[in-house]
Write an enzyme that holds these catalytic residues in place. Structure first.
Site, PDB file in Angstrom:
ATOM      1  N   GLU A 168      -3.382   8.225  -5.460  1.00 53.99           N
ATOM      2  CA  GLU A 168      -3.860   9.036  -4.344  1.00 53.99           C
ATOM      3  C   GLU A 168      -2.809   9.303  -3.267  1.00 53.99           C
ATOM      4  O   GLU A 168      -3.095   9.216  -2.080  1.00 53.99           O
ATOM      5  CB  GLU A 168      -5.108   8.382  -3.730  1.00 53.99           C
ATOM      6  CG  GLU A 168      -6.246   8.268  -4.728  1.00 53.99           C
ATOM      7  CD  GLU A 168      -7.495   7.619  -4.159  1.00 53.99           C
ATOM      8  OE1 GLU A 168      -8.572   8.200  -4.356  1.00 53.99           O
ATOM      9  OE2 GLU A 168      -7.410   6.546  -3.548  1.00 53.99           O
ATOM     10  N   HIS A 202      -1.649   4.651   0.514  1.00 56.42           N
ATOM     11  CA  HIS A 202      -2.471   3.494   0.907  1.00 56.42           C
ATOM     12  C   HIS A 202      -1.616   2.476   1.652  1.00 56.42           C
ATOM     13  O   HIS A 202      -1.740   1.269   1.437  1.00 56.42           O
ATOM     14  CB  HIS A 202      -3.134   2.873  -0.326  1.00 56.42           C
ATOM     15  CG  HIS A 202      -4.206   3.746  -0.912  1.00 56.42           C
ATOM     16  ND1 HIS A 202      -5.444   3.877  -0.346  1.00 56.42           N
ATOM     17  CD2 HIS A 202      -4.199   4.544  -2.010  1.00 56.42           C
ATOM     18  CE1 HIS A 202      -6.179   4.720  -1.079  1.00 56.42           C
ATOM     19  NE2 HIS A 202      -5.438   5.148  -2.073  1.00 56.42           N
ATOM     20  N   ASP A 247      -3.648  -2.180   1.789  1.00 53.85           N
ATOM     21  CA  ASP A 247      -4.185  -0.813   1.785  1.00 53.85           C
ATOM     22  C   ASP A 247      -4.098  -0.266   3.200  1.00 53.85           C
ATOM     23  O   ASP A 247      -3.595  -0.936   4.107  1.00 53.85           O
ATOM     24  CB  ASP A 247      -5.629  -0.781   1.244  1.00 53.85           C
ATOM     25  CG  ASP A 247      -5.900   0.512   0.484  1.00 53.85           C
ATOM     26  OD1 ASP A 247      -5.741   1.587   1.078  1.00 53.85           O
ATOM     27  OD2 ASP A 247      -6.264   0.449  -0.707  1.00 53.85           O
TER      28      ASP A 247
HETATM   29  C1  ACM Z   1      -8.522   4.046  -7.161  1.00 57.04           C
HETATM   30  O1  ACM Z   1      -9.746   3.884  -7.300  1.00 57.04           O
HETATM   31  N1  ACM Z   1      -8.059   4.764  -6.149  1.00 57.04           N
HETATM   32  C2  ACM Z   1      -7.574   3.460  -8.073  1.00 57.04           C
END
Ligand code: ACM
Length: 619
Positions: free
Chosen positions: A337, A273, A197
């Site tokens: 995201e 991420h 991440d």
């Molecule tokens: C997530 O909670 N961004 C998958």
């Protein structure tokens, strides 16, 4: 305090956990069918464990369990038994080669006064062993009793997952083993390991050593909430945080999980991420002239992998090494995201959208994911992604993890894709608070009390029969932005993971939160406590933050953990273990215009405490 007449009377003994009347015999997850018998099987040092496959991993697991529980006995290969001894009494027989008709992962457990037998299909015998272990009551060193019953059982879903984010905070190999141990106890079979991440890259990749040399370390970590009511800007702990798993350690953990019938799914996040990877290899970003550092705070970042051929070559190399370490069929590529800010600024991306006849940056996300899926499929792997992979068109064979509610999962099932339900709205985000009490530890927000997780049904009613079959299971996620220690992981995980287990395993129409939380959870939490795990102590059974109107009230409580005590105050003070102990139902008579606040906490034998609840009685 207003004048109050308080009458306490002893009508009911404490400790009525009604195990005897529990139709589920204390087992979590509740089995499909139980026929209780009379009497019990006495497990002793003379008991013989008979097996048809002595080297099988379920047998090895059981033998190891018996050794650790001081229930040492001999494990005997059925093939070596003289036929005339087959009617032997005092045996526990494990039939792994059972060829009868049992559903996938199903088992049949028969306990009589003379013998115990488990027949299973695939992982079935292992799950039968887990049930047997839950039924064993140790009586003296080397001995245990097991109540007679016939249990037929199999899971509702083939996918019963638990996720762990080791990127925001790193947890070592021994800790992950303990995590897998608890998953196995509760028949969960997929461990989703969130390995990369923005805030850390946690898996050794031999071809790209900087991923761990640089990407596994951050200089400091934001203190307190990154947003919301308790937001404190620019406050950092000034303490480096880091850690990663070597390939050898990964293999060890995959093996450890496999011995417990748990498949491990690695998650390598892309295209977003990915800041930790960009800190190590800035050339994979859309602006290599910038300097990137491993994330020190939470929330999204604009810098993401740029969809260049260099990036894909890097990702394929990484995924090749990953697939080599993880023999399971699934690889999770994240996909969530991605805010597209960097792509929108990039001349390269603009041109790629034109050249590839894409609509926009959403189309580019789809292009990215589809390319990676094609690579994975060609290697025989199956791709999973968060529901954002639906944006701009879903890759042909992808499995979708629906986290932003059920919408993505419903759309994917309607398109004929496999779906794993993991919605925050269904109580599947275990980083959310377990109650609205201000005494809950710092968390990311949201609200996922035990009952919400328990009552969640992963199959949306809007789907037709065919589409419902695409929902292959359910998973809870544990993101660790605000979870820096093992103790806090256990606090956030337990007992909610037990509710997840029942949601994934037990038939929906038999679910009964009262039976689960009042008749089974208290004993399981005692066992969890004795095994040395931390957990959240639920509030006393019968208590909740509430205001009652009237003049006469009876307060009747039961500890939420077996062997725990309840302490209370009626003077408005916050209860502690030094306040009055509740030992029997209490009756209150409130004078006109009077009020009293009954505040209670549960204190376990090991000293753990619940948050306080207040029952306000007003006349
Ligand atoms: C997530 O909670 N961004 C998958």
């Amino acid at each position: 305090m207003k004048k109050t007449l308080l009458i306490a009377f002893l009508t009911m003994p404490l400790g009525i956990f009604a195990q005897k009347s529990d139709p589920n015999m204390g087992i979590i997850p509740a089995p499909v069918s139980i026929n209780k018998g009379k009497g019990e099987f006495k497990f002793s040092p003379e008991t013989i464990v008979l097996v048809d496959s002595p080297n099988h991993k379920a047998v090895r697991f059981f033998a190891e369990y018996l050794r650790k529980a001081d229930l040492a006995t001999s494990v005997t290969d059925l093939a070596t038994i003289d036929k005339k001894h087959l009617g032997l009494k005092n045996t526990v027989k494990l039939s792994l080669n059972f060829k009868g008709d049992l559903p996938p992962e199903g088992y049949e457990l028969r306990i009589t006064e003379d013998n115990v037998e488990i027949k299973g299909n695939g992982a079935g015998v292992f799950y039968g062993i887990q049930t047997l272990i839950q039924l064993m009551k140790k009586t003296s060193p080397g001995s245990a009793t097991i109540p007679c019953a016939v249990i037929k059982d199999n899971p509702r879903f083939p996918y019963r997952g638990m996720h762990l984010d080791v990127a925001r905070h790193f947890f070592d190999v021994d800790f992950v083993k303990k995590y897998l141990d608890v998953m196995a106890m509760y028949k969960l079979n997929y461990f989703h390991w969130h390995l990369t991440d923005d805030q850390g890259w946690r898996i050794e990749i031999k071809k790209y050593p900087k991923l761990t040399e640089i990407g596994s370390k951050r200089a400091q970590t934001k203190i307190g909430r990154a947003s919301g009511p308790t937001f404190v800007p620019d406050l950092y702990d000034n303490t480096p945080h880091g850690g990663f798993y070597t390939q050898e350690q990964v293999r060890e953990l995959v093996e450890y999980a496999s011995a417990r019938y748990i498949n491990v799914i690695p998650e390598i996040e892309m295209p977003s991420h990915s800041l930790a990877a960009l800190a190590a290899y800035p050339e994979l970003s859309c602006d290599p002239t910038k300097t990137y550092k491993v994330g020190e705070t939470w929330g999204g970042f604009d810098d993401v992998f740029c969809p260049t051929e260099e990036t894909f070559k890097f990702l394929y190399d990484v995924l090749r090494e990953v697939m080599d370490m993880f023999p399971g069929k699934y690889v999770h590529i994240g996909g969530d995201e991605c805010n597209k800010v960097a792509w929108k600024k990039s001349e390269f991306c603009r041109q790629l959208i034109i050249d590839s006849k894409l609509k926009n940056e959403e189309g580019l996300q789809s292009y990215f994911v589809a390319k990676v899926e094609k690579f994975l499929n060609a290697q025989g792997a199956q791709m999973i992604g968060w529901d954002e992979i639906l944006e701009g068109g879903l890759a042909p064979n992808a499995t979708v993890m629906s986290w932003r509610g059920e919408r993505g999962g419903i759309a994917a099932a309607q398109l004929g894709h496999d779906v794993i339900m993991t919605p925050g709205s269904g109580g599947m985000y275990f980083d959310h608070a377990q109650s609205k009490s201000p005494q809950e530890p710092l968390n990311i927000g949201g609200h996922a009390p035990l009952e919400k997780t328990y009552n969640y049904d992963p199959i949306p009613s809007v789907l037709n029969a065919e589409q419902k079959k695409r929902v292959i299971g359910v998973q809870a996620n544990l993101w660790t932005e605000y979870i820096a220690s093992p103790g806090k992981v256990w606090y956030m995980l337990l007992p909610r993971m037990m509710a997840l287990s029942e949601t994934g395993w037990s038939p929906q129409n038999g679910k009964d939160f009262k039976n689960f939380s009042q008749q089974r959870i208290p004993h399981h939490l005692l066992l969890i406590d004795q095994a040395g795990y931390n957990y959240r102590v639920p509030v006393a059974i019968g208590s909740a933050d509430t205001t009652l109107k009237g003049n006469k009230f009876k307060i009747e409580l039961t500890p939420s953990v077996e062997g725990a005590k309840i302490h209370y105050t009626i003077d408005g003070g916050d209860p502690t273990e030094n306040d009055i102990e509740y030992t029997a139902p209490l009756e209150f008579v409130i004078p006109e215009k009077g009020a009293i606040s009954f505040k209670s906490i549960v204190v376990t034998a090991s000293g753990k405490k619940s948050v306080a609840t207040t029952i306000k009685m007003e006349n």
